[in-house]
Scaffold this motif. Structure first.
Motif, PDB file in Angstrom:
ATOM      1  N   ARG A  33       0.824  -1.202   0.000  1.00 46.91           N
ATOM      2  CA  ARG A  33       0.000   0.000   0.000  1.00 46.91           C
ATOM      3  C   ARG A  33       0.858   1.251   0.000  1.00 46.91           C
ATOM      4  O   ARG A  33       0.541   2.254  -0.619  1.00 46.91           O
ATOM      5  CB  ARG A  33      -0.888  -0.045   1.241  1.00 46.91           C
ATOM      6  CG  ARG A  33      -1.906   1.066   1.242  1.00 46.91           C
ATOM      7  CD  ARG A  33      -2.955   0.813   2.260  1.00 46.91           C
ATOM      8  NE  ARG A  33      -4.062   1.724   2.027  1.00 46.91           N
ATOM      9  CZ  ARG A  33      -5.305   1.447   2.287  1.00 46.91           C
ATOM     10  NH1 ARG A  33      -5.606   0.270   2.747  1.00 46.91           N
ATOM     11  NH2 ARG A  33      -6.251   2.328   2.087  1.00 46.91           N
ATOM     12  N   SER A  74       0.762   4.212  -2.811  1.00 45.89           N
ATOM     13  CA  SER A  74       0.524   5.618  -2.509  1.00 45.89           C
ATOM     14  C   SER A  74       1.563   6.494  -3.178  1.00 45.89           C
ATOM     15  O   SER A  74       1.267   7.521  -3.777  1.00 45.89           O
ATOM     16  CB  SER A  74       0.565   5.846  -0.995  1.00 45.89           C
ATOM     17  OG  SER A  74      -0.429   5.074  -0.387  1.00 45.89           O
ATOM     18  N   TYR A 113       0.315  10.151   5.822  1.00 43.37           N
ATOM     19  CA  TYR A 113      -0.529   9.056   6.312  1.00 43.37           C
ATOM     20  C   TYR A 113      -0.377   7.782   5.478  1.00 43.37           C
ATOM     21  O   TYR A 113      -1.043   6.777   5.769  1.00 43.37           O
ATOM     22  CB  TYR A 113      -2.004   9.484   6.300  1.00 43.37           C
ATOM     23  CG  TYR A 113      -2.349  10.485   7.390  1.00 43.37           C
ATOM     24  CD1 TYR A 113      -2.234  10.143   8.732  1.00 43.37           C
ATOM     25  CD2 TYR A 113      -2.799  11.762   7.076  1.00 43.37           C
ATOM     26  CE1 TYR A 113      -2.554  11.049   9.729  1.00 43.37           C
ATOM     27  CE2 TYR A 113      -3.127  12.676   8.071  1.00 43.37           C
ATOM     28  CZ  TYR A 113      -2.999  12.312   9.395  1.00 43.37           C
ATOM     29  OH  TYR A 113      -3.323  13.210  10.387  1.00 43.37           O
ATOM     30  N   GLU A 114       0.441   7.858   4.435  1.00 46.92           N
ATOM     31  CA  GLU A 114       0.643   6.711   3.546  1.00 46.92           C
ATOM     32  C   GLU A 114      -0.692   6.226   2.995  1.00 46.92           C
ATOM     33  O   GLU A 114      -0.963   5.020   2.928  1.00 46.92           O
ATOM     34  CB  GLU A 114       1.376   5.588   4.270  1.00 46.92           C
ATOM     35  CG  GLU A 114       2.746   6.013   4.772  1.00 46.92           C
ATOM     36  CD  GLU A 114       3.463   4.912   5.504  1.00 46.92           C
ATOM     37  OE1 GLU A 114       3.120   3.735   5.278  1.00 46.92           O
ATOM     38  OE2 GLU A 114       4.371   5.218   6.292  1.00 46.92           O
ATOM     39  N   SER A 115      -1.529   7.155   2.623  1.00 44.49           N
ATOM     40  CA  SER A 115      -2.849   6.819   2.106  1.00 44.49           C
ATOM     41  C   SER A 115      -2.968   7.298   0.667  1.00 44.49           C
ATOM     42  O   SER A 115      -2.246   8.193   0.232  1.00 44.49           O
ATOM     43  CB  SER A 115      -3.940   7.487   2.958  1.00 44.49           C
ATOM     44  OG  SER A 115      -3.885   8.897   2.818  1.00 44.49           O
ATOM     45  N   THR A 149      -6.957  11.270   0.110  1.00 45.39           N
ATOM     46  CA  THR A 149      -8.053  11.054   1.052  1.00 45.39           C
ATOM     47  C   THR A 149      -9.376  11.619   0.555  1.00 45.39           C
ATOM     48  O   THR A 149     -10.408  10.940   0.614  1.00 45.39           O
ATOM     49  CB  THR A 149      -7.693  11.691   2.407  1.00 45.39           C
ATOM     50  OG1 THR A 149      -6.502  11.072   2.896  1.00 45.39           O
ATOM     51  CG2 THR A 149      -8.812  11.479   3.415  1.00 45.39           C
ATOM     52  N   ASP A 208      -1.429  13.247   2.664  1.00 43.86           N
ATOM     53  CA  ASP A 208      -1.629  11.865   2.192  1.00 43.86           C
ATOM     54  C   ASP A 208      -0.318  11.089   2.216  1.00 43.86           C
ATOM     55  O   ASP A 208      -0.292   9.897   2.535  1.00 43.86           O
ATOM     56  CB  ASP A 208      -2.210  11.872   0.774  1.00 43.86           C
ATOM     57  CG  ASP A 208      -3.648  12.376   0.739  1.00 43.86           C
ATOM     58  OD1 ASP A 208      -4.362  12.209   1.747  1.00 43.86           O
ATOM     59  OD2 ASP A 208      -4.045  12.947  -0.302  1.00 43.86           O
ATOM     60  N   LYS A 238      -7.056   5.223  12.026  1.00 46.74           N
ATOM     61  CA  LYS A 238      -6.140   5.790  11.026  1.00 46.74           C
ATOM     62  C   LYS A 238      -6.878   6.020   9.712  1.00 46.74           C
ATOM     63  O   LYS A 238      -7.890   5.373   9.431  1.00 46.74           O
ATOM     64  CB  LYS A 238      -4.967   4.827  10.779  1.00 46.74           C
ATOM     65  CG  LYS A 238      -4.232   4.379  12.029  1.00 46.74           C
ATOM     66  CD  LYS A 238      -3.441   5.498  12.642  1.00 46.74           C
ATOM     67  CE  LYS A 238      -2.595   4.978  13.819  1.00 46.74           C
ATOM     68  NZ  LYS A 238      -1.913   6.070  14.536  1.00 46.74           N
ATOM     69  N   ARG A 239      -6.322   6.893   8.893  1.00 46.00           N
ATOM     70  CA  ARG A 239      -6.969   7.176   7.606  1.00 46.00           C
ATOM     71  C   ARG A 239      -7.006   5.964   6.677  1.00 46.00           C
ATOM     72  O   ARG A 239      -7.836   5.898   5.774  1.00 46.00           O
ATOM     73  CB  ARG A 239      -6.265   8.345   6.910  1.00 46.00           C
ATOM     74  CG  ARG A 239      -6.532   9.673   7.581  1.00 46.00           C
ATOM     75  CD  ARG A 239      -6.157  10.836   6.706  1.00 46.00           C
ATOM     76  NE  ARG A 239      -6.481  12.101   7.357  1.00 46.00           N
ATOM     77  CZ  ARG A 239      -6.332  13.286   6.793  1.00 46.00           C
ATOM     78  NH1 ARG A 239      -5.843  13.369   5.560  1.00 46.00           N
ATOM     79  NH2 ARG A 239      -6.659  14.379   7.431  1.00 46.00           N
ATOM     80  N   VAL A 240      -6.082   5.051   6.856  1.00 52.26           N
ATOM     81  CA  VAL A 240      -6.064   3.872   5.988  1.00 52.26           C
ATOM     82  C   VAL A 240      -6.969   2.763   6.502  1.00 52.26           C
ATOM     83  O   VAL A 240      -7.114   1.725   5.850  1.00 52.26           O
ATOM     84  CB  VAL A 240      -4.616   3.335   5.837  1.00 52.26           C
ATOM     85  CG1 VAL A 240      -3.742   4.340   5.118  1.00 52.26           C
ATOM     86  CG2 VAL A 240      -4.023   2.983   7.196  1.00 52.26           C
TER      87      VAL A 240
END
Length: 523
Positions: free
Chosen positions: A3, A7, A425-427, A430, A422, A291-293
């Motif tokens: 993931r 990203s 957060y490693e997402s 968002t 992003d 978390k965001r993920v």
């Protein structure tokens, strides 16, 4: 591909595509972006490639927007030196460079209508700059000097330290009860934790600082390893390469990021701040691990928006406390740490954190209604978790967020900030991910996510008020707190008021603390 890799690849590909468009579909001489996960170890490559870059070219925009985000913040302040990171950053931006005094720096920026400032948060310090592209050739060396060759002038240090002390003593303590309550809540949630002190510093911490300590601190925390270079607007690969190459002169290595223990556990659940004031500001909240993920993030995000979107009229909390009862000006809730961007209503980017908290903010209420207002907020949160949102509320909130979140991305600078968040957060992006998820989210998913992550029994409460000892006695008594309105109310509201007035608080004496306002942010 992990993931984290995906990203980075998304950001990299998007930036390259935009750069190709900006160059008339001709391949640039070199890749304009080099985005990598923020916590990744620096690659063994030539130094320029160690700087992670987010590039968002917009050829139609004549402004060059820059966000230099360092993964450094008040968590890096040593104990007893609270405010070190904030004052260091302020002296770099406002204290002049080796070539320019502080006054000369302003004189150079003013004719260009150039913007240059810095925001220091718990875990991020962001230098923000904007200038018309015609002025960039003159502005760029000034920006580089601010980062690499600050003046460290003793006179400016004294001026800015006095300004920081005044911010604590004359603004935070005396001029803004709402901010006071919110900052006191963070101090209560994270007492003894690296998040536990005000990012602007404490009175004693600021008083102890020296110019030499600031110089040394900049070498430790404003380094290439901690930097994400964000460029947007009238930018291209050549500009990014030139600025990135200049910033290679930043210190390469940095001290390890401050480890974060779990949020602390202590007996105090309610902090009453004694202050001469005409109304009571109330903030409450609790840390959470969402978390965001996480799969629950978007459902909980939508649920929170339906409950208390910041400065919007559609939230349940707002409708119950202001709309039906006229208790105050506004009532809102937040799934993550929230900072309003300027005087608008949108969330500021670049305030990301490794640990988050849920909070409720009640704008000041009249003192006689303070306990009822607190109980009303707890009552509404209890109803939200017990009965959940309806399908109609979810449909309405999904439609609202689909359009409203577009407003958050109106400027290149804000888009840059969210892109860097992003990366942090490693997402995947968002806001884009949220909008894609909206059609699939239903009331059941949202209500279950809220129940998994919101914990009313873990809430800690701050009330900035006059007569704190009397309030403490009232809270501990557990007695009902009925309300009397100056105008008639519907029967249904009055019937529910009887429940609210008796909402159980279940507080023990050791859980309610009273402190004078001058004691806060002192040590």
């Amino acid at each position: 591909m992990t993931r984290r890799d995906r990203s980075s690849a998304v950001l990299l590909c998007a930036s390259v595509a935009l750069a190709l468009l900006a160059a008339g579909c001709k391949a640039p001489p070199r890749k304009p972006t080099r985005s990598r996960p923020i916590d990744a170890a620096p690659r063994k490559a030539r130094p320029a490639e160690e700087i992670r870059t987010v590039l968002l070219p917009s050829p139609e925009v004549p402004i060059v927007s820059v966000r230099l985000t360092f993964l450094s913040g008040s968590v890096d302040d040593p104990k007893g030196k609270e405010g070190l990171t904030a004052l260091t950053a302020a002296l770099m931006v406002k204290g002049g460079t080796l070539a320019l005094t502080a006054a000369s720096l302003l004189e150079r920026l003013f004719p260009m209508a150039a913007y240059l400032d810095v925001r220091v948060e718990k875990e991020m310090t962001t230098f923000v700059a904007r200038v018309h592209r015609d002025h960039w050739p003159r502005f760029e060396p000034i920006l580089v000097d601010v980062l690499l060759r600050p003046r460290w002038d003793a006179k400016e240090f004294a001026r800015l330290r006095t300004e920081a002390l005044n911010d604590v003593r004359k603004h935070l303590r005396t001029g803004d009860d709402e901010l006071l309550g919110k900052e006191a809540l963070q101090g209560l949630l994270y007492r003894g934790h690296p998040y536990g002190h005000y990012a602007g510093g404490t009175v004693r911490g600021l008083t102890r600082l020296t110019v030499e300590e600031l110089k040394a601190h900049a070498q430790r925390v404003f380094t290439r390893a901690r930097l994400v270079l964000g460029l947007g607007g009238a930018v291209d690969a050549a500009l990014a390469d030139r600025l990135g190459s200049a910033l290679v002169a930043l210190p390469a290595a940095s001290q390890a990021r401050t480890p974060l223990p779990p949020p602390p556990s202590h007996p105090v659940r309610v902090l009453l701040v004694e202050k001469e004031c005409r109304s009571t500001a109330i903030s409450l909240g609790h840390p959470h691990g969402l978390k965001r993920v996480d799969p629950d993030f978007f459902p909980a995000f939508v649920g929170n928006s339906a409950f208390g979107e910041h400065r919007q009229f559609g939230g349940r909390l707002f409708e119950a406390l202001r709309g039906q009862r006229g208790l105050n000006y506004g009532d809102y809730s937040y799934l993550e740490h929230f900072v309003q961007d300027g005087y608008g209503t949108y969330p500021a980017p670049s305030v990301a954190r490794r640990q988050q908290y849920f909070s409720i903010w009640l704008r000041p209420v009249e003192h006689p209604h303070r306990v009822f207002a607190l109980r009303a907020a707890l009552h509404e949160l209890g109803k939200l978790l017990a009965t959940g949102l309806t399908d109609d509320e979810v449909t309405r909130t999904r439609g609202f967020l689909k359009g409203y979140t577009r407003m958050w991305e109106q400027t290149v600078g804000r888009r840059l900030g969210f892109a860097i968040d992003d990366l942090y957060y490693e997402s995947a992006p968002t806001l884009e991910g949220l909008r894609r998820s909206l059609p699939r989210l239903n009331a059941r998913q949202i209500n279950e996510a809220l129940r998994r992550h919101l914990r009313p029994e873990q809430l800690r409460i701050v009330m900035v008020t006059k007569g704190a000892q009397a309030l403490r006695k009232e809270l501990l008594s557990g007695e009902a707190s009925p309300i009397v309105y100056p105008s008639p109310k519907p029967a249904a509201v009055l019937a529910e008021d009887k429940e609210i007035a008796r909402h159980p608080l279940r507080l023990r004496p050791e859980e309610v603390e009273v402190r004078a306002v001058d004691e806060l942010f002192e040590e």
